[in-house]
Design a protein around this motif. Structure first.
Motif, PDB file in Angstrom:
ATOM      1  N   MET A  17       0.979  -1.657   0.138  1.00 28.43           N
ATOM      2  CA  MET A  17      -0.011  -0.064   0.231  1.00 28.43           C
ATOM      3  C   MET A  17       0.744   1.318   0.362  1.00 28.43           C
ATOM      4  N   LEU A  18       2.024   1.371   0.626  1.00 23.16           N
ATOM      5  CA  LEU A  18       3.131   2.314   0.869  1.00 23.16           C
ATOM      6  C   LEU A  18       3.676   2.080  -0.677  1.00 23.16           C
ATOM      7  N   ARG A  19       4.104   1.169  -0.938  1.00 23.13           N
ATOM      8  CA  ARG A  19       4.727   1.592  -2.623  1.00 23.13           C
ATOM      9  C   ARG A  19       3.984   2.287  -3.366  1.00 23.13           C
ATOM     10  N   THR A  20       2.825   1.599  -3.759  1.00 24.79           N
ATOM     11  CA  THR A  20       1.204   1.894  -4.213  1.00 24.79           C
ATOM     12  C   THR A  20       0.951   3.266  -4.335  1.00 24.79           C
ATOM     13  N   ALA A  22      -1.096   4.290  -2.458  1.00 26.08           N
ATOM     14  CA  ALA A  22      -2.230   4.271  -2.019  1.00 26.08           C
ATOM     15  C   ALA A  22      -2.758   5.511  -0.766  1.00 26.08           C
ATOM     16  N   THR A  23      -3.679   6.492  -0.603  1.00 25.73           N
ATOM     17  CA  THR A  23      -4.638   7.200   0.185  1.00 25.73           C
ATOM     18  C   THR A  23      -5.042   7.016   1.595  1.00 25.73           C
ATOM     19  N   ALA A  24      -4.435   7.948   2.314  1.00 25.97           N
ATOM     20  CA  ALA A  24      -4.533   7.359   4.320  1.00 25.97           C
ATOM     21  C   ALA A  24      -5.728   6.606   4.123  1.00 25.97           C
ATOM     22  N   THR A  28      -5.787   2.804   5.745  1.00 30.32           N
ATOM     23  CA  THR A  28      -7.366   3.226   7.413  1.00 30.32           C
ATOM     24  C   THR A  28      -7.876   1.702   6.673  1.00 30.32           C
ATOM     25  N   GLU A  29      -9.248   1.443   5.804  1.00 26.21           N
ATOM     26  CA  GLU A  29      -9.935   0.627   5.762  1.00 26.21           C
ATOM     27  C   GLU A  29      -9.206  -0.456   4.989  1.00 26.21           C
ATOM     28  N   VAL A  30      -8.665  -0.653   4.677  1.00 21.27           N
ATOM     29  CA  VAL A  30      -7.354  -2.356   3.809  1.00 21.27           C
ATOM     30  C   VAL A  30      -7.360  -2.677   4.727  1.00 21.27           C
ATOM     31  N   LEU A  31      -6.118  -1.866   6.000  1.00 20.14           N
ATOM     32  CA  LEU A  31      -5.626  -2.796   6.455  1.00 20.14           C
ATOM     33  C   LEU A  31      -6.033  -2.773   8.009  1.00 20.14           C
ATOM     34  N   SER A  32      -7.120  -2.084   7.978  1.00 14.11           N
ATOM     35  CA  SER A  32      -8.045  -1.992   9.477  1.00 14.11           C
ATOM     36  C   SER A  32      -8.441  -3.219   9.407  1.00 14.11           C
ATOM     37  N   SER A  49       4.587  -5.142  15.268  1.00 15.17           N
ATOM     38  CA  SER A  49       4.523  -4.363  13.589  1.00 15.17           C
ATOM     39  C   SER A  49       3.601  -3.436  13.132  1.00 15.17           C
ATOM     40  N   LEU A  50       3.071  -2.639  14.440  1.00  9.65           N
ATOM     41  CA  LEU A  50       2.734  -1.611  14.776  1.00  9.65           C
ATOM     42  C   LEU A  50       3.852  -0.686  14.871  1.00  9.65           C
ATOM     43  N   GLY A  51       4.508  -0.901  15.532  1.00 10.81           N
ATOM     44  CA  GLY A  51       5.726  -0.465  15.573  1.00 10.81           C
ATOM     45  C   GLY A  51       6.718   0.104  14.253  1.00 10.81           C
ATOM     46  N   LEU A  52       6.687  -0.895  13.259  1.00 11.68           N
ATOM     47  CA  LEU A  52       7.640  -0.460  12.007  1.00 11.68           C
ATOM     48  C   LEU A  52       6.440   0.380  11.011  1.00 11.68           C
ATOM     49  N   TYR A  53       5.353   0.528  11.554  1.00 10.52           N
ATOM     50  CA  TYR A  53       5.134   2.036  10.692  1.00 10.52           C
ATOM     51  C   TYR A  53       4.531   2.838  11.675  1.00 10.52           C
ATOM     52  N   GLU A  54       4.401   3.372  12.917  1.00  9.68           N
ATOM     53  CA  GLU A  54       4.179   4.151  13.622  1.00  9.68           C
ATOM     54  C   GLU A  54       4.599   5.047  13.605  1.00  9.68           C
ATOM     55  N   ASP A  55       5.230   5.755  11.958  1.00  9.65           N
ATOM     56  CA  ASP A  55       4.995   7.432  11.833  1.00  9.65           C
ATOM     57  C   ASP A  55       4.358   7.685  10.768  1.00  9.65           C
ATOM     58  N   ASP A  56       3.401   6.025  10.482  1.00  5.97           N
ATOM     59  CA  ASP A  56       2.399   7.038   9.225  1.00  5.97           C
ATOM     60  C   ASP A  56       0.883   6.744   9.891  1.00  5.97           C
ATOM     61  N   PRO A  57       0.626   7.969  10.338  1.00  8.47           N
ATOM     62  CA  PRO A  57      -1.119   8.102  11.145  1.00  8.47           C
ATOM     63  C   PRO A  57      -2.117   7.422  10.445  1.00  8.47           C
TER      64      PRO A  57
END
Length: 103
Positions: A17-20, A22-24, A28-32, A49-57
């Motif tokens: 999702m980051l590579r492609t 994807a919008t915020a 949020t919807e897909v990963l939730s 896993s959250l710790g790897l992405y904690e800078d992405d709101p």
């Protein structure tokens, strides 16, 4: 017994999702939805896993919707032993550990 290997499912999906671009809202919807499904399968390393992405709101919000947050982590030596705040990072008010002790 937990399911640590679920991270091998979540992390490639989040990375894609980051590579492609994807919008915020999409992240949020897909990963939730993915977090929910993995937790139902007894995913016990979601915090890592959250710790790897904690800078992405948006990704943080996907986890937050299921009660998994980036913890404050403030530490204090209480009379009854060392304690670490379990509240969400940036919280307002007292620190609180897993036993409900406040400081």
């Amino acid at each position: 017994m937990g399911w640590a290997s679920a991270s091998r499912i979540f992390e490639p999906a989040a990375d894609a999702m980051l590579r492609t671009g994807a919008t915020a809202a999409q992240k949020t919807e897909v990963l939730s939805a993915l977090v929910k499904a993995l937790l139902e399968g007894d995913w016990d390393t979601a915090e890592e896993s959250l710790g790897l992405y904690e800078d992405d709101p948006a990704i943080v919000e996907a986890f937050r919707r299921h009660g998994i947050v980036v913890e404050c982590g403030a530490e204090r030596d209480l009379l009854s032993g060392w304690s670490v705040c379990q509240e969400e990072r940036g919280h307002v008010g007292c620190h609180r550990d897993w036993q409900g002790r406040e400081w």
